[in-house]
Motif scaffolding. Structure first.
Motif, PDB file in Angstrom:
ATOM      1  N   VAL A  94      18.864 -64.263 -56.659  1.00 27.13           N
ATOM      2  CA  VAL A  94      18.176 -63.809 -55.400  1.00 27.13           C
ATOM      3  C   VAL A  94      17.795 -65.308 -54.976  1.00 27.13           C
ATOM      4  N   PRO A  95      18.017 -65.604 -53.566  1.00 23.12           N
ATOM      5  CA  PRO A  95      17.680 -66.895 -53.191  1.00 23.12           C
ATOM      6  C   PRO A  95      16.097 -67.125 -53.176  1.00 23.12           C
ATOM      7  N   ALA A  96      15.422 -68.372 -53.211  1.00 22.57           N
ATOM      8  CA  ALA A  96      14.119 -68.445 -53.280  1.00 22.57           C
ATOM      9  C   ALA A  96      13.611 -68.125 -51.774  1.00 22.57           C
ATOM     10  N   GLU A  97      14.251 -68.109 -50.966  1.00 17.53           N
ATOM     11  CA  GLU A  97      13.753 -67.572 -49.404  1.00 17.53           C
ATOM     12  C   GLU A  97      13.465 -66.147 -49.501  1.00 17.53           C
ATOM     13  N   ARG A  98      13.863 -65.425 -50.370  1.00 17.53           N
ATOM     14  CA  ARG A  98      13.941 -63.753 -50.383  1.00 17.53           C
ATOM     15  C   ARG A  98      13.195 -63.543 -51.701  1.00 17.53           C
ATOM     16  N   ILE A  99      12.166 -64.460 -52.380  1.00 17.56           N
ATOM     17  CA  ILE A  99      11.329 -64.039 -53.528  1.00 17.56           C
ATOM     18  C   ILE A  99       9.815 -64.266 -53.041  1.00 17.56           C
ATOM     19  N   VAL A 100       9.326 -63.283 -52.985  1.00 20.06           N
ATOM     20  CA  VAL A 100       7.646 -63.262 -52.826  1.00 20.06           C
ATOM     21  C   VAL A 100       6.935 -63.113 -54.301  1.00 20.06           C
ATOM     22  N   VAL A 101       5.919 -64.289 -54.271  1.00 16.83           N
ATOM     23  CA  VAL A 101       5.176 -64.464 -55.389  1.00 16.83           C
ATOM     24  C   VAL A 101       3.888 -63.754 -55.137  1.00 16.83           C
ATOM     25  N   LEU A 102       3.491 -62.525 -55.652  1.00 17.88           N
ATOM     26  CA  LEU A 102       2.149 -61.895 -55.413  1.00 17.88           C
ATOM     27  C   LEU A 102       1.292 -61.759 -56.675  1.00 17.88           C
ATOM     28  N   GLY A 103      -0.086 -62.022 -56.348  1.00 18.01           N
ATOM     29  CA  GLY A 103      -0.784 -61.561 -57.853  1.00 18.01           C
ATOM     30  C   GLY A 103      -2.412 -61.095 -56.874  1.00 18.01           C
ATOM     31  N   PHE A 104      -3.015 -60.427 -58.036  1.00 13.10           N
ATOM     32  CA  PHE A 104      -4.471 -59.867 -57.842  1.00 13.10           C
ATOM     33  C   PHE A 104      -5.287 -60.509 -58.536  1.00 13.10           C
ATOM     34  N   SER A 105      -6.540 -60.802 -58.015  1.00 15.15           N
ATOM     35  CA  SER A 105      -7.489 -61.569 -58.960  1.00 15.15           C
ATOM     36  C   SER A 105      -6.945 -62.624 -59.840  1.00 15.15           C
ATOM     37  N   GLN A 106      -7.342 -62.675 -61.005  1.00 11.50           N
ATOM     38  CA  GLN A 106      -6.840 -63.717 -62.047  1.00 11.50           C
ATOM     39  C   GLN A 106      -5.306 -63.915 -61.802  1.00 11.50           C
ATOM     40  N   GLY A 107      -4.375 -63.036 -61.557  1.00  9.03           N
ATOM     41  CA  GLY A 107      -2.903 -63.172 -61.337  1.00  9.03           C
ATOM     42  C   GLY A 107      -2.964 -63.645 -59.847  1.00  9.03           C
ATOM     43  N   GLY A 108      -3.807 -63.417 -59.084  1.00 12.64           N
ATOM     44  CA  GLY A 108      -3.471 -64.076 -57.699  1.00 12.64           C
ATOM     45  C   GLY A 108      -3.945 -65.485 -57.522  1.00 12.64           C
ATOM     46  N   CYS A 109      -4.920 -65.913 -58.541  1.00 17.15           N
ATOM     47  CA  CYS A 109      -5.146 -67.079 -58.845  1.00 17.15           C
ATOM     48  C   CYS A 109      -4.119 -67.994 -59.042  1.00 17.15           C
ATOM     49  N   LEU A 110      -3.347 -67.473 -60.242  1.00 16.07           N
ATOM     50  CA  LEU A 110      -2.173 -67.875 -60.918  1.00 16.07           C
ATOM     51  C   LEU A 110      -1.123 -68.081 -59.887  1.00 16.07           C
ATOM     52  N   ALA A 111      -0.998 -67.062 -59.141  1.00 23.56           N
ATOM     53  CA  ALA A 111       0.321 -67.063 -58.109  1.00 23.56           C
ATOM     54  C   ALA A 111      -0.061 -68.198 -57.069  1.00 23.56           C
ATOM     55  N   LEU A 112      -1.177 -68.312 -56.537  1.00 23.16           N
ATOM     56  CA  LEU A 112      -1.593 -69.295 -55.853  1.00 23.16           C
ATOM     57  C   LEU A 112      -1.270 -70.789 -56.232  1.00 23.16           C
ATOM     58  N   GLU A 113      -1.784 -71.017 -57.642  1.00 23.22           N
ATOM     59  CA  GLU A 113      -1.630 -72.093 -57.990  1.00 23.22           C
ATOM     60  C   GLU A 113      -0.187 -72.539 -58.462  1.00 23.22           C
ATOM     61  N   TRP A 114       0.579 -71.661 -58.864  1.00 19.49           N
ATOM     62  CA  TRP A 114       2.104 -71.934 -59.393  1.00 19.49           C
ATOM     63  C   TRP A 114       2.763 -72.193 -57.773  1.00 19.49           C
ATOM     64  N   ALA A 115       2.424 -71.446 -56.587  1.00 21.36           N
ATOM     65  CA  ALA A 115       3.184 -71.710 -55.774  1.00 21.36           C
ATOM     66  C   ALA A 115       2.858 -72.902 -54.834  1.00 21.36           C
ATOM     67  N   ALA A 116       1.486 -73.430 -55.149  1.00 21.25           N
ATOM     68  CA  ALA A 116       1.228 -74.805 -54.683  1.00 21.25           C
ATOM     69  C   ALA A 116       1.830 -75.945 -55.256  1.00 21.25           C
ATOM     70  N   ARG A 117       2.092 -75.804 -56.511  1.00 23.03           N
ATOM     71  CA  ARG A 117       2.469 -76.751 -57.523  1.00 23.03           C
ATOM     72  C   ARG A 117       4.043 -76.847 -57.320  1.00 23.03           C
ATOM     73  N   HIS A 118       4.741 -75.769 -56.688  1.00 23.35           N
ATOM     74  CA  HIS A 118       6.069 -75.533 -56.555  1.00 23.35           C
ATOM     75  C   HIS A 118       6.092 -75.302 -55.062  1.00 23.35           C
ATOM     76  N   ALA A 119       6.017 -76.085 -54.046  1.00 26.10           N
ATOM     77  CA  ALA A 119       6.082 -75.721 -52.910  1.00 26.10           C
ATOM     78  C   ALA A 119       7.485 -75.708 -52.320  1.00 26.10           C
ATOM     79  N   GLN A 120       7.909 -74.732 -51.797  1.00 25.86           N
ATOM     80  CA  GLN A 120       9.387 -74.855 -51.185  1.00 25.86           C
ATOM     81  C   GLN A 120       9.334 -73.581 -50.381  1.00 25.86           C
ATOM     82  N   ARG A 121      10.495 -73.397 -49.669  1.00 26.47           N
ATOM     83  CA  ARG A 121      10.603 -72.139 -48.602  1.00 26.47           C
ATOM     84  C   ARG A 121      10.872 -70.902 -49.526  1.00 26.47           C
ATOM     85  N   LEU A 122       9.898 -70.094 -49.634  1.00 27.26           N
ATOM     86  CA  LEU A 122       9.908 -68.867 -50.293  1.00 27.26           C
ATOM     87  C   LEU A 122       9.917 -67.775 -49.303  1.00 27.26           C
ATOM     88  N   GLY A 123      10.177 -66.457 -49.793  1.00 31.14           N
ATOM     89  CA  GLY A 123      10.029 -65.230 -49.015  1.00 31.14           C
ATOM     90  C   GLY A 123       8.216 -65.132 -48.516  1.00 31.14           C
TER      91      GLY A 123
END
Length: 208
Positions: A94-123
């Motif tokens: 699946v191409p990165a631009e069609r992948i969504v990373v979602l999290g809630f609460s502690q998982g949401g914090c992890l999702a945001l931190e991971w995405a910020a450290r790997h900034a690229q065109r995502l879904g």
């Protein structure tokens, strides 16, 4: 120390090899992969694969997300590595631009931190009741470019775990990294996911 994040991963929707788009869902502290997959059932779209890893001991890291980063190690690095490995596996089909990373609460914090450290065109990136990890004053000198990736941050304005100021700050960081950011603060809401948030996520996945 070996930390068994992601040893169990729960799947819903299409098999990855046949999916046109995919979502990684990261659960909150004390919860399970099955718990966060209830969001997938609310926003299900044809052709999507939904993948939720399970944290060791049902927590991605032991201390509050605002603790000094070293106090959540080596668990935080192991959690970020779990997301990276899962993303790499999914992006084989699946191409990165069609992948969504979602999290809630502690998982949401992890999702945001991971995405910020790997900034690229995502879904898309979705942080529900979440903010970037680290104490106040943490340097946010992430690299990369989201190239217009939609980012949605939703939270109560009186959440007992996530101060609204951190949600707003996180949105500003993603904006500087080139994301198309939407921040919604819900007056008096409990630490939960609202129908309005689910509708916004539904609209996001429908647009991919």
């Amino acid at each position: 120390m070996s930390i068994a994040h992601g040893e169990r991963t729960v799947h819903a929707g299409e098999p990855l090899r046949a999916a046109r788009a995919a979502m990684i869902l990261l659960h909150g502290r004390g919860a399970t992969a099955e718990d966060i997959l209830t969001i997938a059932s609310e926003i299900q779209q044809p052709g999507w694969a939904y993948v939720a890893p399970q944290a060791a001991g049902s927590a991605w890291y032991p201390n509050p997300f605002t603790a000094p980063l070293e106090r959540n190690e080596p668990y935080l690095s192991a959690a970020l590595d779990t997301v990276s490995k899962l993303f790499a596996q999914i992006s084989e089909t699946v191409p990165a631009e069609r992948i969504v990373v979602l999290g809630f609460s502690q998982g949401g914090c992890l999702a945001l931190e991971w995405a910020a450290r790997h900034a690229q065109r995502l879904g898309g990136v979705v942080g529900l009741s979440a903010g970037l990890i680290g104490p106040d004053g943490t340097r946010r000198d992430y690299g990369g470019d989201f190239d217009g990736t939609p980012v949605f941050l939703g939270c109560s304005d009186v959440d007992p775990y996530i101060r609204k100021e951190r949600v707003i700050e996180s949105g500003q960081v993603f904006d500087k990294l080139g994301a198309k950011v939407t921040v919604r603060l819900y007056p008096g809401m409990a630490h939960t996911v609202s129908g309005d948030e689910l509708e916004l996520v539904r609209e996001l996945v429908a647009s991919i």
